[in-house]
Design a protein around this motif. Structure first.
Motif, mmCIF file in Angstrom:
data_model
loop_
_atom_site.group_PDB
_atom_site.id
_atom_site.type_symbol
_atom_site.label_atom_id
_atom_site.label_comp_id
_atom_site.label_asym_id
_atom_site.label_seq_id
_atom_site.Cartn_x
_atom_site.Cartn_y
_atom_site.Cartn_z
ATOM 1 N N SER A 93 0.740 -1.182 -0.044
ATOM 2 C CA SER A 93 0.078 -0.120 -0.053
ATOM 3 C C SER A 93 0.655 1.235 -0.080
ATOM 4 N N ARG A 94 0.188 2.264 -0.312
ATOM 5 C CA ARG A 94 0.716 3.599 -0.354
ATOM 6 C C ARG A 94 2.085 3.864 -1.244
ATOM 7 N N PHE A 131 -3.555 -8.986 3.060
ATOM 8 C CA PHE A 131 -3.100 -8.510 1.908
ATOM 9 C C PHE A 131 -3.711 -6.948 1.724
ATOM 10 N N ILE A 132 -2.875 -6.078 1.337
ATOM 11 C CA ILE A 132 -3.206 -4.889 1.187
ATOM 12 C C ILE A 132 -2.397 -4.067 -0.170
ATOM 13 N N VAL A 133 -3.248 -3.448 -1.074
ATOM 14 C CA VAL A 133 -2.608 -2.717 -2.166
ATOM 15 C C VAL A 133 -3.310 -1.449 -2.222
ATOM 16 N N SER A 134 -3.990 -0.912 -1.052
ATOM 17 C CA SER A 134 -4.689 0.307 -1.268
ATOM 18 C C SER A 134 -3.817 1.361 -1.616
ATOM 19 N N ASP A 135 -4.107 2.577 -2.008
ATOM 20 C CA ASP A 135 -3.700 3.837 -2.181
ATOM 21 C C ASP A 135 -2.373 3.441 -3.076
ATOM 22 N N THR A 136 -2.644 2.932 -4.021
ATOM 23 C CA THR A 136 -1.539 2.840 -5.349
ATOM 24 C C THR A 136 -2.259 3.301 -6.372
ATOM 25 N N ARG A 137 -1.798 2.757 -7.734
ATOM 26 C CA ARG A 137 -2.426 3.168 -8.995
ATOM 27 C C ARG A 137 -2.560 1.928 -9.911
ATOM 28 N N LEU A 138 -3.007 0.943 -9.208
ATOM 29 C CA LEU A 138 -3.336 -0.342 -9.769
ATOM 30 C C LEU A 138 -4.660 -0.253 -10.572
ATOM 31 N N SER A 139 -4.941 -1.173 -11.544
ATOM 32 C CA SER A 139 -6.268 -0.893 -12.543
ATOM 33 C C SER A 139 -6.519 -2.309 -12.904
#
Length: 124
Positions: A64-65, A85-93
C-alpha cells in the motif's frame, strides 16, 4: 550482490516507510521461506511482479501507499497462506481476481485505486 544463504533463512522483509524507490525486483519471488513482505509507504513504482506468486507460504503482503501501476497479477491467487493483503492507495487498475485466498479480502485491501474494479469494490 547475491547471498546464497539468505534465501534459506529470510522470513521477513519490512522496509516500510523508508523512502524506497524503484521497482519491486522479481528476484524476491525466489525467497521461498518468506512469510511477510511489507513495502508500504514508499515511492515504489512499476508493476507487481508475477514472481510473487511463488511465495507459497507468504502470510502477509502489504504494498500500500506506493506508485504501483498495472494489474494485480493472477499468480497471486496461488498464495493460499495469505492472511493479510493490502494494495490500497496505489495506482493499480483492472479487475480484481476473486479466486482462492484473494476472494477473502474486503474493500479496504484495495481502496484508493481508481482503476481497480470488480468485487469487493462497487465499481464493476
Amino acid at each position: 550482490m547475491e547471498h546464497n544463504k539468505i534465501s534459506e533463512y529470510l522470513t521477513v522483509i519490512n522496509p516500510s516507510s523508508n523512502g524506497s524507490v524503484g521497482e519491486i525486483p522479481s528476484s524476491i519471488g525466489s525467497l521461498k521461506e518468506l512469510h511477510l513482505l511489507n513495502l508500504s509507504n514508499n515511492a515504489i513504482a512499476g508493476s507487481i511482479p508475477s514472481s510473487l506468486g511463488n511465495l507459497t507460504i507468504l502470510e502477509a503482503l502489504d504494498l500500500s501507499r506506493n506508485e504501483l501501476t498495472g494489474k494485480i497479477p493472477p499468480e497471486l491467487t496461488q498464495l493460499t497462506s495469505l492472511a493479510f493483503f493490502i494494495v490500497s492507495d496505489t495506482r493499480l487498475s483492472g479487475p480484481i481476481a476473486r479466486e482462492k485466498q484473494l476472494n477473502t479480502f474486503e474493500n479496504g485491501s484495495y481502496g484508493g485505486n481508481l482503476g481497480l474494479c470488480g468485487a469487493p469494490l462497487t465499481k464493476k
